[in-house]
Design a protein around this motif. Structure first.
Motif, PDB file in Angstrom:
ATOM      1  N   TYR A   1       0.821  -1.207   0.000  1.00  0.00           N
ATOM      2  CA  TYR A   1       0.000   0.000   0.000  1.00  0.00           C
ATOM      3  C   TYR A   1       0.860   1.265   0.000  1.00  0.00           C
ATOM      4  O   TYR A   1       1.944   1.288   0.560  1.00  0.00           O
ATOM      5  CB  TYR A   1      -0.913   0.041   1.227  1.00  0.00           C
ATOM      6  CG  TYR A   1      -1.846  -1.135   1.328  1.00  0.00           C
ATOM      7  CD1 TYR A   1      -2.790  -1.383   0.336  1.00  0.00           C
ATOM      8  CD2 TYR A   1      -1.785  -1.996   2.406  1.00  0.00           C
ATOM      9  CE1 TYR A   1      -3.648  -2.460   0.428  1.00  0.00           C
ATOM     10  CE2 TYR A   1      -2.638  -3.078   2.506  1.00  0.00           C
ATOM     11  CZ  TYR A   1      -3.569  -3.307   1.518  1.00  0.00           C
ATOM     12  OH  TYR A   1      -4.414  -4.373   1.603  1.00  0.00           O
ATOM     13  N   SER A   2       0.331   2.335  -0.582  1.00  0.00           N
ATOM     14  CA  SER A   2       1.001   3.629  -0.527  1.00  0.00           C
ATOM     15  C   SER A   2       0.872   4.206   0.880  1.00  0.00           C
ATOM     16  O   SER A   2       0.057   3.739   1.679  1.00  0.00           O
ATOM     17  CB  SER A   2       0.361   4.592  -1.529  1.00  0.00           C
ATOM     18  OG  SER A   2      -0.959   4.909  -1.117  1.00  0.00           O
TER      19      SER A   2
ATOM     20  N   HIS B   1      -2.690   5.473   1.355  1.00  0.00           N
ATOM     21  CA  HIS B   1      -3.629   4.373   1.589  1.00  0.00           C
ATOM     22  C   HIS B   1      -3.503   3.871   3.032  1.00  0.00           C
ATOM     23  O   HIS B   1      -4.509   3.609   3.698  1.00  0.00           O
ATOM     24  CB  HIS B   1      -3.364   3.236   0.597  1.00  0.00           C
ATOM     25  CG  HIS B   1      -4.346   2.118   0.685  1.00  0.00           C
ATOM     26  ND1 HIS B   1      -5.481   2.081  -0.082  1.00  0.00           N
ATOM     27  CD2 HIS B   1      -4.372   1.019   1.465  1.00  0.00           C
ATOM     28  CE1 HIS B   1      -6.168   0.989   0.211  1.00  0.00           C
ATOM     29  NE2 HIS B   1      -5.512   0.332   1.154  1.00  0.00           N
ATOM     30  N   THR B   2      -2.274   3.758   3.508  1.00  0.00           N
ATOM     31  CA  THR B   2      -2.047   3.335   4.893  1.00  0.00           C
ATOM     32  C   THR B   2      -2.641   4.347   5.866  1.00  0.00           C
ATOM     33  O   THR B   2      -3.261   3.970   6.865  1.00  0.00           O
ATOM     34  CB  THR B   2      -0.539   3.152   5.150  1.00  0.00           C
ATOM     35  OG1 THR B   2      -0.037   2.185   4.219  1.00  0.00           O
ATOM     36  CG2 THR B   2      -0.272   2.677   6.564  1.00  0.00           C
TER      37      THR B   2
ATOM     38  N   LEU C   1      -5.225   6.259   5.339  1.00  0.00           N
ATOM     39  CA  LEU C   1      -6.677   6.065   5.301  1.00  0.00           C
ATOM     40  C   LEU C   1      -7.106   4.838   6.098  1.00  0.00           C
ATOM     41  O   LEU C   1      -8.104   4.884   6.835  1.00  0.00           O
ATOM     42  CB  LEU C   1      -7.168   5.939   3.854  1.00  0.00           C
ATOM     43  CG  LEU C   1      -7.103   7.200   3.015  1.00  0.00           C
ATOM     44  CD1 LEU C   1      -7.500   6.892   1.570  1.00  0.00           C
ATOM     45  CD2 LEU C   1      -7.994   8.285   3.583  1.00  0.00           C
TER      46      LEU C   1
ATOM     47  N   THR D   1       2.164  11.642   0.660  1.00  0.00           N
ATOM     48  CA  THR D   1       1.660  11.669  -0.709  1.00  0.00           C
ATOM     49  C   THR D   1       2.417  12.688  -1.541  1.00  0.00           C
ATOM     50  O   THR D   1       2.662  13.805  -1.093  1.00  0.00           O
ATOM     51  CB  THR D   1       0.154  12.030  -0.693  1.00  0.00           C
ATOM     52  OG1 THR D   1      -0.524  11.102   0.124  1.00  0.00           O
ATOM     53  CG2 THR D   1      -0.424  12.009  -2.086  1.00  0.00           C
TER      54      THR D   1
END
Length: 76
Positions: free
Chosen positions: A37-38, A41-42, A44, A69
């Motif tokens: 995961y980016s 994403h982590t 979130l 990001t």
């Protein structure tokens, strides 16, 4: 507030402090090539877990959300 809940000295003549039953933190995400995961994403996923577990007596502290990001991707 947290200091008062663990019994630490609070330098004040008086205070009205609430009591939290849960304390959640989301401070920083480190990217790793091993993760699928980016960083965003982590972030979130972590916030979702907090939102699912928190209630009206919880203290939620979030810092540097989305900082991992790339600016151009964050705008999208």
């Amino acid at each position: 507030i947290i200091m008062s809940q663990i019994g630490s000295f609070i330098p004040a003549e008086s205070a009205r402090l609430g009591v939290f039953n849960k304390i959640f933190t989301r401070i920083q995400t480190r990217e790793s090539h091993a993760s699928q995961y980016s960083a965003f994403h982590t972030d979130l996923l972590q916030v979702k877990r907090i939102v699912d577990a928190a209630d009206d007596k919880s203290l939620v502290l979030i810092d540097e959300f989305g900082k991992g990001t790339v600016a151009e991707e964050g705008i999208a």
